[in-house]
Design a protein around this motif. Sequence first.
Motif, PDB file in Angstrom:
ATOM      1  N   ASN A 327       0.817  -1.211   0.000  1.00 16.50           N
ATOM      2  CA  ASN A 327       0.000   0.000   0.000  1.00 16.50           C
ATOM      3  C   ASN A 327       0.855   1.268   0.000  1.00 16.50           C
ATOM      4  N   SER A 328       2.028   1.199  -0.636  1.00 12.09           N
ATOM      5  CA  SER A 328       2.898   2.365  -0.757  1.00 12.09           C
ATOM      6  C   SER A 328       3.099   2.715  -2.227  1.00 12.09           C
ATOM      7  N   ILE A 329       2.973   3.994  -2.528  1.00  8.80           N
ATOM      8  CA  ILE A 329       3.293   4.507  -3.855  1.00  8.80           C
ATOM      9  C   ILE A 329       4.747   4.946  -3.835  1.00  8.80           C
ATOM     10  N   PHE A 330       5.546   4.394  -4.740  1.00  5.64           N
ATOM     11  CA  PHE A 330       6.963   4.737  -4.825  1.00  5.64           C
ATOM     12  C   PHE A 330       7.187   5.643  -6.037  1.00  5.64           C
ATOM     13  N   VAL A 331       7.922   6.728  -5.819  1.00  7.45           N
ATOM     14  CA  VAL A 331       8.301   7.630  -6.898  1.00  7.45           C
ATOM     15  C   VAL A 331       9.822   7.776  -6.853  1.00  7.45           C
ATOM     16  N   PHE A 332      10.483   7.253  -7.883  1.00  9.05           N
ATOM     17  CA  PHE A 332      11.935   7.385  -7.987  1.00  9.05           C
ATOM     18  C   PHE A 332      12.278   8.332  -9.124  1.00  9.05           C
ATOM     19  N   LEU A 333      13.213   9.256  -8.880  1.00 17.01           N
ATOM     20  CA  LEU A 333      13.694  10.146  -9.929  1.00 17.01           C
ATOM     21  C   LEU A 333      15.036  10.731  -9.524  1.00 17.01           C
ATOM     22  N   SER A 334      15.688  11.384 -10.489  1.00 18.18           N
ATOM     23  CA  SER A 334      16.896  12.147 -10.213  1.00 18.18           C
ATOM     24  C   SER A 334      16.561  13.627 -10.266  1.00 18.18           C
ATOM     25  N   ASP A 335      17.317  14.434  -9.532  1.00 19.04           N
ATOM     26  CA  ASP A 335      17.006  15.866  -9.485  1.00 19.04           C
ATOM     27  C   ASP A 335      17.480  16.615 -10.723  1.00 19.04           C
ATOM     28  N   ASN A 336      18.429  16.054 -11.454  1.00 19.86           N
ATOM     29  CA  ASN A 336      18.893  16.619 -12.729  1.00 19.86           C
ATOM     30  C   ASN A 336      19.806  15.591 -13.369  1.00 19.86           C
ATOM     31  N   GLY A 337      20.364  15.912 -14.528  1.00 21.91           N
ATOM     32  CA  GLY A 337      21.256  14.982 -15.194  1.00 21.91           C
ATOM     33  C   GLY A 337      22.617  14.905 -14.545  1.00 21.91           C
ATOM     34  N   ALA A 338      23.512  14.165 -15.175  1.00 21.62           N
ATOM     35  CA  ALA A 338      24.838  13.918 -14.622  1.00 21.62           C
ATOM     36  C   ALA A 338      25.637  15.211 -14.503  1.00 21.62           C
ATOM     37  N   GLU A 339      26.542  15.226 -13.522  1.00 17.02           N
ATOM     38  CA  GLU A 339      27.362  16.413 -13.275  1.00 17.02           C
ATOM     39  C   GLU A 339      28.724  16.282 -13.946  1.00 17.02           C
ATOM     40  N   ALA A 340      29.041  17.264 -14.795  1.00 20.75           N
ATOM     41  CA  ALA A 340      30.323  17.246 -15.504  1.00 20.75           C
ATOM     42  C   ALA A 340      31.407  18.026 -14.780  1.00 20.75           C
ATOM     43  N   THR A 341      31.027  18.828 -13.780  1.00 23.89           N
ATOM     44  CA  THR A 341      31.998  19.650 -13.059  1.00 23.89           C
ATOM     45  C   THR A 341      33.039  18.764 -12.383  1.00 23.89           C
ATOM     46  N   TYR A 389      24.544  18.219 -19.756  1.00 26.20           N
ATOM     47  CA  TYR A 389      24.709  17.750 -18.383  1.00 26.20           C
ATOM     48  C   TYR A 389      23.918  18.659 -17.445  1.00 26.20           C
ATOM     49  N   GLN A 390      24.117  18.427 -16.149  1.00 25.37           N
ATOM     50  CA  GLN A 390      23.600  19.347 -15.141  1.00 25.37           C
ATOM     51  C   GLN A 390      24.073  20.771 -15.468  1.00 25.37           C
ATOM     52  N   PHE A 391      23.253  21.744 -15.102  1.00 30.19           N
ATOM     53  CA  PHE A 391      23.504  23.170 -15.319  1.00 30.19           C
ATOM     54  C   PHE A 391      23.282  23.608 -16.767  1.00 30.19           C
ATOM     55  N   SER A 392      22.812  22.708 -17.613  1.00 35.48           N
ATOM     56  CA  SER A 392      22.507  23.101 -18.990  1.00 35.48           C
ATOM     57  C   SER A 392      21.029  22.853 -19.265  1.00 35.48           C
ATOM     58  N   ALA A 393      20.525  23.515 -20.315  1.00 40.24           N
ATOM     59  CA  ALA A 393      19.137  23.313 -20.721  1.00 40.24           C
ATOM     60  C   ALA A 393      19.034  22.262 -21.816  1.00 40.24           C
ATOM     61  N   SER A 394      20.096  21.499 -22.012  1.00 39.81           N
ATOM     62  CA  SER A 394      20.069  20.402 -22.966  1.00 39.81           C
ATOM     63  C   SER A 394      19.374  19.194 -22.344  1.00 39.81           C
ATOM     64  N   GLU A 395      18.987  18.256 -23.210  1.00 39.75           N
ATOM     65  CA  GLU A 395      18.237  17.097 -22.730  1.00 39.75           C
ATOM     66  C   GLU A 395      19.005  16.306 -21.660  1.00 39.75           C
ATOM     67  N   GLY A 396      20.317  16.217 -21.793  1.00 40.55           N
ATOM     68  CA  GLY A 396      21.087  15.472 -20.801  1.00 40.55           C
ATOM     69  C   GLY A 396      21.057  16.083 -19.419  1.00 40.55           C
ATOM     70  N   GLY A 397      20.775  17.375 -19.342  1.00 41.24           N
ATOM     71  CA  GLY A 397      20.663  18.031 -18.047  1.00 41.24           C
ATOM     72  C   GLY A 397      19.268  17.989 -17.476  1.00 41.24           C
ATOM     73  N   LEU A 398      18.268  17.856 -18.353  1.00 41.78           N
ATOM     74  CA  LEU A 398      16.866  18.002 -17.937  1.00 41.78           C
ATOM     75  C   LEU A 398      16.059  16.706 -17.960  1.00 41.78           C
ATOM     76  N   ARG A 399      16.458  15.756 -18.759  1.00 36.99           N
ATOM     77  CA  ARG A 399      15.682  14.526 -18.934  1.00 36.99           C
ATOM     78  C   ARG A 399      16.288  13.437 -18.071  1.00 36.99           C
ATOM     79  N   VAL A 400      15.521  12.905 -17.147  1.00 36.74           N
ATOM     80  CA  VAL A 400      16.064  11.999 -16.135  1.00 36.74           C
ATOM     81  C   VAL A 400      15.210  10.744 -16.007  1.00 36.74           C
ATOM     82  N   PRO A 401      15.765   9.691 -15.398  1.00 40.40           N
ATOM     83  CA  PRO A 401      14.949   8.508 -15.138  1.00 40.40           C
ATOM     84  C   PRO A 401      13.886   8.806 -14.082  1.00 40.40           C
ATOM     85  N   MET A 402      12.692   8.320 -14.321  1.00 38.45           N
ATOM     86  CA  MET A 402      11.611   8.467 -13.339  1.00 38.45           C
ATOM     87  C   MET A 402      10.746   7.220 -13.374  1.00 38.45           C
TER      88      MET A 402
END
Length: 414
Positions: A327-341, A389-402
Amino acid sequence: MRRNRPAAVLAALTLLHLLAPGTHAAPAKRPNIVILLADDWGFSDVGAFGGEIATPNIDALAAKGVRFSNFHVAGSCSPTRAMLQTGVINHRAGLGNMPETIPPEHQGKPGYDAHLNNRVVTIADQLRAGGYRTYLTGKWHLGHTPDSLPTARGYDHALALAQSGADNFEDKPNLLIYDQTEWSEDGKPAKLPARFYSSTLIVDRMIRYIDSGNASGKPFLASVNFIANHTPLQAPDADIAAYAGRYTAGWTALRNQRRAAVIAKGMMPAGVAMVTMNTSGDWSKLSPQERQQRAGAMAAYAGMATAMDREIGRLVAHLKVIGEYENSIFVFLSDNGAEATDPMAMGAFARWNANHLYDQSIARQGRPGSLTAQGAGFARASVSPLRGYQFSASEGGLRVPMIMAWPGNPAIRG
């Protein structure tokens, strides 16, 4: 399924499952909500999305639910977390940018409060008003003053890190950014164990909170916010050793492997293009020592992800033991894409400072006392076949597993 931002997830949960006292449509038992938030994971890091990293417990949730192939977040952590906690666009919540990266010309302007403002309510506020117990553990990064910490924003109990990241083995800050850590518990400075591992500590405390309120019979919101895989990348020795030699072929080979696996998993169409990225250089032109260092850093990254997955499995196992899993709803996601820094790829002063403050030997990567970063080369593999990557508006920074799963509800299936 397609969603434009995390607001969609929490808005849906609120509308469908927040049932105020006295609502005639209330079911006999309202579902628990478990948010599992990863830090800086790329689109194809999860096994169920095509990654080679061992994530069996996250994959098991995916098998019970729905994988979102076109889910987008903000390009950095605080804006995403603001949307996730409030269900509104991040500027309205006061986090137009993460506090550490707000440019001087934006500071103090509308939408750039640098903390979760008081013009919005949180999912915890709403669920608590509807009779839920509300708990948070791990990274908060939405304010550090008493009136902006989780227990001032709807959470009954919280062990929270107010900063972007910290050491994973001891109560020590990222010394390149902060002078001290800002861990708190229930709004007061927290005393952490002398030695711990962050993902284990975060789950330990969440289990304690859940168990402390079991007798009430109320459903719960559990917001579990890992600092894996934020820099510094650190993991137990056995987890890093499991990936020894795995990444010696380099980032381009891994990026190609990931693209094929993403297609095989059904997360991208067969004809999806491989975007060319020239930010990381040619693996074959690196020196043997550079290749060893970079492959070792990626092994630490993978080990940290596997260690986090194991803790998710431990939480799931506990919920099964106490009869709350179905009876638990699980929501998994990342907060942003990979970090290149990567401090070691920055200017001479940053490299000198990192070497001065940490043990940067190749043999110690990912271990206590080290400062290890994935770097742009392998970050581009984490987001394969996307770019950015992270800090960019490209898909790799914004599109994440959910992933969203409700194991006891057969209607929530892929």
